[in-house]
Design an enzyme around this catalytic site. Structure first.
Site, PDB file in Angstrom:
ATOM      1  N   LYS A  15       0.842  -1.214   0.000  1.00  0.00           N
ATOM      2  CA  LYS A  15       0.000   0.000   0.000  1.00  0.00           C
ATOM      3  C   LYS A  15       0.872   1.258   0.000  1.00  0.00           C
ATOM      4  O   LYS A  15       0.671   2.170  -0.795  1.00  0.00           O
ATOM      5  CB  LYS A  15      -0.915   0.023   1.249  1.00  0.00           C
ATOM      6  CG  LYS A  15      -1.849  -1.178   1.341  1.00  0.00           C
ATOM      7  CD  LYS A  15      -2.787  -1.084   2.535  1.00  0.00           C
ATOM      8  CE  LYS A  15      -2.115  -1.139   3.898  1.00  0.00           C
ATOM      9  NZ  LYS A  15      -1.467  -2.443   4.195  1.00  0.00           N
ATOM     10  N   ARG A  88     -10.176   0.664   8.241  1.00  0.00           N
ATOM     11  CA  ARG A  88      -9.613  -0.606   8.680  1.00  0.00           C
ATOM     12  C   ARG A  88     -10.667  -1.571   9.190  1.00  0.00           C
ATOM     13  O   ARG A  88     -10.367  -2.711   9.484  1.00  0.00           O
ATOM     14  CB  ARG A  88      -8.691  -0.369   9.870  1.00  0.00           C
ATOM     15  CG  ARG A  88      -7.300   0.061   9.548  1.00  0.00           C
ATOM     16  CD  ARG A  88      -6.600  -0.949   8.749  1.00  0.00           C
ATOM     17  NE  ARG A  88      -5.329  -1.359   9.275  1.00  0.00           N
ATOM     18  CZ  ARG A  88      -4.178  -0.770   9.003  1.00  0.00           C
ATOM     19  NH1 ARG A  88      -4.114   0.275   8.226  1.00  0.00           N
ATOM     20  NH2 ARG A  88      -3.070  -1.265   9.508  1.00  0.00           N
ATOM     21  N   ARG A 122      11.797  -5.070   5.784  1.00  0.00           N
ATOM     22  CA  ARG A 122      11.481  -3.704   5.333  1.00  0.00           C
ATOM     23  C   ARG A 122      12.313  -2.683   6.104  1.00  0.00           C
ATOM     24  O   ARG A 122      12.610  -2.866   7.272  1.00  0.00           O
ATOM     25  CB  ARG A 122      10.003  -3.395   5.568  1.00  0.00           C
ATOM     26  CG  ARG A 122       9.692  -1.893   5.387  1.00  0.00           C
ATOM     27  CD  ARG A 122       8.234  -1.584   5.328  1.00  0.00           C
ATOM     28  NE  ARG A 122       7.513  -1.994   6.511  1.00  0.00           N
ATOM     29  CZ  ARG A 122       6.199  -1.952   6.620  1.00  0.00           C
ATOM     30  NH1 ARG A 122       5.469  -1.539   5.596  1.00  0.00           N
ATOM     31  NH2 ARG A 122       5.606  -2.339   7.723  1.00  0.00           N
ATOM     32  N   ARG A 155      10.625  -0.532  11.567  1.00  0.00           N
ATOM     33  CA  ARG A 155       9.443  -0.235  12.387  1.00  0.00           C
ATOM     34  C   ARG A 155       9.346  -1.212  13.559  1.00  0.00           C
ATOM     35  O   ARG A 155       9.634  -2.398  13.407  1.00  0.00           O
ATOM     36  CB  ARG A 155       8.179  -0.340  11.528  1.00  0.00           C
ATOM     37  CG  ARG A 155       7.798   0.972  10.877  1.00  0.00           C
ATOM     38  CD  ARG A 155       6.729   0.861   9.845  1.00  0.00           C
ATOM     39  NE  ARG A 155       5.527   0.135  10.246  1.00  0.00           N
ATOM     40  CZ  ARG A 155       4.459  -0.020   9.481  1.00  0.00           C
ATOM     41  NH1 ARG A 155       4.437   0.519   8.262  1.00  0.00           N
ATOM     42  NH2 ARG A 155       3.426  -0.697   9.896  1.00  0.00           N
ATOM     43  N   ARG A 166      -0.704  -8.709  13.350  1.00  0.00           N
ATOM     44  CA  ARG A 166      -1.298  -7.739  12.407  1.00  0.00           C
ATOM     45  C   ARG A 166      -2.051  -8.468  11.304  1.00  0.00           C
ATOM     46  O   ARG A 166      -3.113  -8.025  10.864  1.00  0.00           O
ATOM     47  CB  ARG A 166      -0.196  -6.847  11.814  1.00  0.00           C
ATOM     48  CG  ARG A 166       0.285  -5.796  12.814  1.00  0.00           C
ATOM     49  CD  ARG A 166       1.656  -5.257  12.456  1.00  0.00           C
ATOM     50  NE  ARG A 166       1.733  -4.635  11.165  1.00  0.00           N
ATOM     51  CZ  ARG A 166       2.862  -4.456  10.478  1.00  0.00           C
ATOM     52  NH1 ARG A 166       4.026  -4.865  10.985  1.00  0.00           N
ATOM     53  NH2 ARG A 166       2.836  -3.885   9.293  1.00  0.00           N
TER      54      ARG A 166
HETATM   55  P1  AP5 Z   1       4.759  -1.563   1.985  1.00  0.00           P
HETATM   56  O1  AP5 Z   1       4.470  -0.782   0.753  1.00  0.00           O
HETATM   57  O2  AP5 Z   1       5.432  -0.861   3.103  1.00  0.00           O
HETATM   58  O3  AP5 Z   1       3.434  -2.330   2.483  1.00  0.00           O
HETATM   59  P2  AP5 Z   1       2.140  -1.790   3.222  1.00  0.00           P
HETATM   60  O4  AP5 Z   1       0.972  -2.446   2.597  1.00  0.00           O
HETATM   61  O5  AP5 Z   1       2.152  -0.295   3.272  1.00  0.00           O
HETATM   62  O6  AP5 Z   1       2.377  -2.435   4.649  1.00  0.00           O
HETATM   63  P3  AP5 Z   1       2.208  -1.819   6.093  1.00  0.00           P
HETATM   64  O7  AP5 Z   1       2.959  -2.707   7.029  1.00  0.00           O
HETATM   65  O8  AP5 Z   1       2.561  -0.368   6.111  1.00  0.00           O
HETATM   66  O9  AP5 Z   1       0.693  -2.010   6.318  1.00  0.00           O
HETATM   67  P4  AP5 Z   1      -0.043  -1.990   7.644  1.00  0.00           P
HETATM   68  O10 AP5 Z   1      -1.428  -1.906   7.172  1.00  0.00           O
HETATM   69  O11 AP5 Z   1       0.275  -3.107   8.556  1.00  0.00           O
HETATM   70  O12 AP5 Z   1       0.578  -0.717   8.399  1.00  0.00           O
HETATM   71  P5  AP5 Z   1       0.015   0.747   8.717  1.00  0.00           P
HETATM   72  O13 AP5 Z   1       1.167   1.650   8.750  1.00  0.00           O
HETATM   73  O14 AP5 Z   1      -1.132   1.069   7.870  1.00  0.00           O
HETATM   74  O15 AP5 Z   1       5.629  -2.829   1.541  1.00  0.00           O
HETATM   75  C1  AP5 Z   1       6.108  -3.748   2.503  1.00  0.00           C
HETATM   76  C2  AP5 Z   1       7.518  -4.226   2.141  1.00  0.00           C
HETATM   77  O16 AP5 Z   1       7.453  -4.997   0.949  1.00  0.00           O
HETATM   78  C3  AP5 Z   1       8.515  -3.101   1.855  1.00  0.00           C
HETATM   79  O17 AP5 Z   1       9.764  -3.493   2.332  1.00  0.00           O
HETATM   80  C4  AP5 Z   1       8.524  -3.000   0.324  1.00  0.00           C
HETATM   81  O18 AP5 Z   1       9.756  -2.531  -0.182  1.00  0.00           O
HETATM   82  C5  AP5 Z   1       8.248  -4.441  -0.076  1.00  0.00           C
HETATM   83  N1  AP5 Z   1       7.499  -4.580  -1.325  1.00  0.00           N
HETATM   84  C6  AP5 Z   1       6.479  -3.797  -1.768  1.00  0.00           C
HETATM   85  N2  AP5 Z   1       6.007  -4.235  -2.947  1.00  0.00           N
HETATM   86  C7  AP5 Z   1       6.733  -5.354  -3.245  1.00  0.00           C
HETATM   87  C8  AP5 Z   1       6.721  -6.277  -4.331  1.00  0.00           C
HETATM   88  N3  AP5 Z   1       5.859  -6.139  -5.366  1.00  0.00           N
HETATM   89  N4  AP5 Z   1       7.594  -7.301  -4.310  1.00  0.00           N
HETATM   90  C9  AP5 Z   1       8.484  -7.447  -3.262  1.00  0.00           C
HETATM   91  N5  AP5 Z   1       8.534  -6.606  -2.219  1.00  0.00           N
HETATM   92  C10 AP5 Z   1       7.672  -5.561  -2.201  1.00  0.00           C
HETATM   93  O19 AP5 Z   1      -0.544   0.528  10.205  1.00  0.00           O
HETATM   94  C11 AP5 Z   1       0.333   0.273  11.273  1.00  0.00           C
HETATM   95  C12 AP5 Z   1      -0.435   0.267  12.585  1.00  0.00           C
HETATM   96  O20 AP5 Z   1      -1.034   1.561  12.809  1.00  0.00           O
HETATM   97  C13 AP5 Z   1      -1.616  -0.732  12.651  1.00  0.00           C
HETATM   98  O21 AP5 Z   1      -1.194  -2.021  13.042  1.00  0.00           O
HETATM   99  C14 AP5 Z   1      -2.510  -0.051  13.697  1.00  0.00           C
HETATM  100  O22 AP5 Z   1      -2.035  -0.264  14.999  1.00  0.00           O
HETATM  101  C15 AP5 Z   1      -2.336   1.437  13.374  1.00  0.00           C
HETATM  102  N6  AP5 Z   1      -3.319   1.920  12.394  1.00  0.00           N
HETATM  103  C16 AP5 Z   1      -3.068   2.414  11.150  1.00  0.00           C
HETATM  104  N7  AP5 Z   1      -4.197   2.784  10.528  1.00  0.00           N
HETATM  105  C17 AP5 Z   1      -5.208   2.511  11.414  1.00  0.00           C
HETATM  106  C18 AP5 Z   1      -6.615   2.664  11.349  1.00  0.00           C
HETATM  107  N8  AP5 Z   1      -7.220   3.157  10.254  1.00  0.00           N
HETATM  108  N9  AP5 Z   1      -7.350   2.269  12.426  1.00  0.00           N
HETATM  109  C19 AP5 Z   1      -6.768   1.766  13.528  1.00  0.00           C
HETATM  110  N10 AP5 Z   1      -5.420   1.595  13.652  1.00  0.00           N
HETATM  111  C20 AP5 Z   1      -4.649   1.972  12.598  1.00  0.00           C
HETATM  112 MG    MG Z   2       2.288   1.148   4.813  1.00  0.00          MG
END
Ligand code: AP5
Ligand code: MG
Ligand code: ZN
Length: 210
Positions: A15, A88, A122, A155, A166
């Protein structure tokens, strides 16, 4: 028309990676609740203090904390917007529909066995939130962001035990949203495995044919 897109998909599905490029090349503004919450934790705001424990445990932060963030941000941005990591759960999606109209929901599909490896290797830029991967998308200079030269860090929720939690939370709370947006007729499933650039082209095609 100023599109409003939500980007769904499990942790590690890409994402952040794809949103970054959509913003750089197509002029979208990103609203990432994860980035905003991490910033709040880093700077020690009241929101950050409340959110930290949930995030480190791999749980969702309570809805009311996140909704206030989103409302404030949506008011301040102009032009096309991508919501990364929001909504979410069903309650957030319903609340979002009350404050704005969503035109499209993109779901990045990636097999679970790939996600753990993507996340545990990552690295994230502390200044601009760009993401890298030590094996699949390494920075040109070790430990430094290609975009801004900022320092890369791991992270605190990217350790295997938290990643697994997660993923469990995703299946329980967020996966049902694909149904929610399918019923509205605005869900686009995108194959999220393979080359990062090829995935990006699939997303662009889906947006252009919208
Ligand atoms: P990356 O692009 O970073 O993936 P992502 O989908 O953004 O993963 P996240 O871990 O950020 O998602 P998340 O939903 O758990 O975290 P968020 O910050 O939203 O890619 C991942 C890795 O893969 C990278 O190393 C990249 O280089 C690699 N990659 C990408 N594409 C690739 C490909 N095609 N092939 C190979 N490698 C690839 O949330 C974190 C925390 O915040 C949550 O757990 C929660 O506690 C809180 N939170 C956030 N939003 C909310 C909400 N709306 N409500 C409640 N709590 C929330
Ligand atoms: Mg992300
Ligand atoms: Zn950077």
């Amino acid at each position: 028309m100023d599109l409003k897109i939500v980007i769904l998909g499990p942790p590690g599905s890409g994402k952040g990676t794809q949103t970054e490029r959509l913003c750089a090349e197509l002029g979208f503004t990103k609203i990432s609740t994860g980035d905003l919450l991490r910033e709040a934790v880093r700077t020690g705001t009241p929101l950050g203090v409340k959110a930290k424990g949930f995030m480190d445990a791999g749980k969702l932060v309570p809805n009311e904390l996140v909704m206030d963030l989103i409302k404030e941000k949506l008011k301040s941005v102009k032009g096309p917007v991508i919501l990364d990591g929001f909504p979410r759960n069903l309650e957030q999606a319903e609340m979002l529909d009350k404050i704005t109209k969503i035109d499209m929901a993109i779901d990045l599909e990636v097999n679970e066995d790939k996600l753990v490896k993507r996340l545990t290797l990552r690295r994230t830029c502390k200044d601009c939130n760009s993401v890298f991967h030590l094996e699949f998308n390494p920075p040109k200079v070790a430990g430094k962001c290609d975009k801004c030269g900022g320092e890369l860090f791991q992270r605190s929720d990217d350790i295997e035990r938290t990643v697994r939690e997660r993923l469990r939370v995703y299946k329980e709370s967020t996966l049902p949203l694909t149904n929610y947006y399918t019923k509205k007729g605005i869900l686009k499933m995108i194959e999220g495995e393979g080359d990062i650039g090829a995935i990006y082209q699939r997303i662009v095609k889906a947006i252009k044919t919208k």
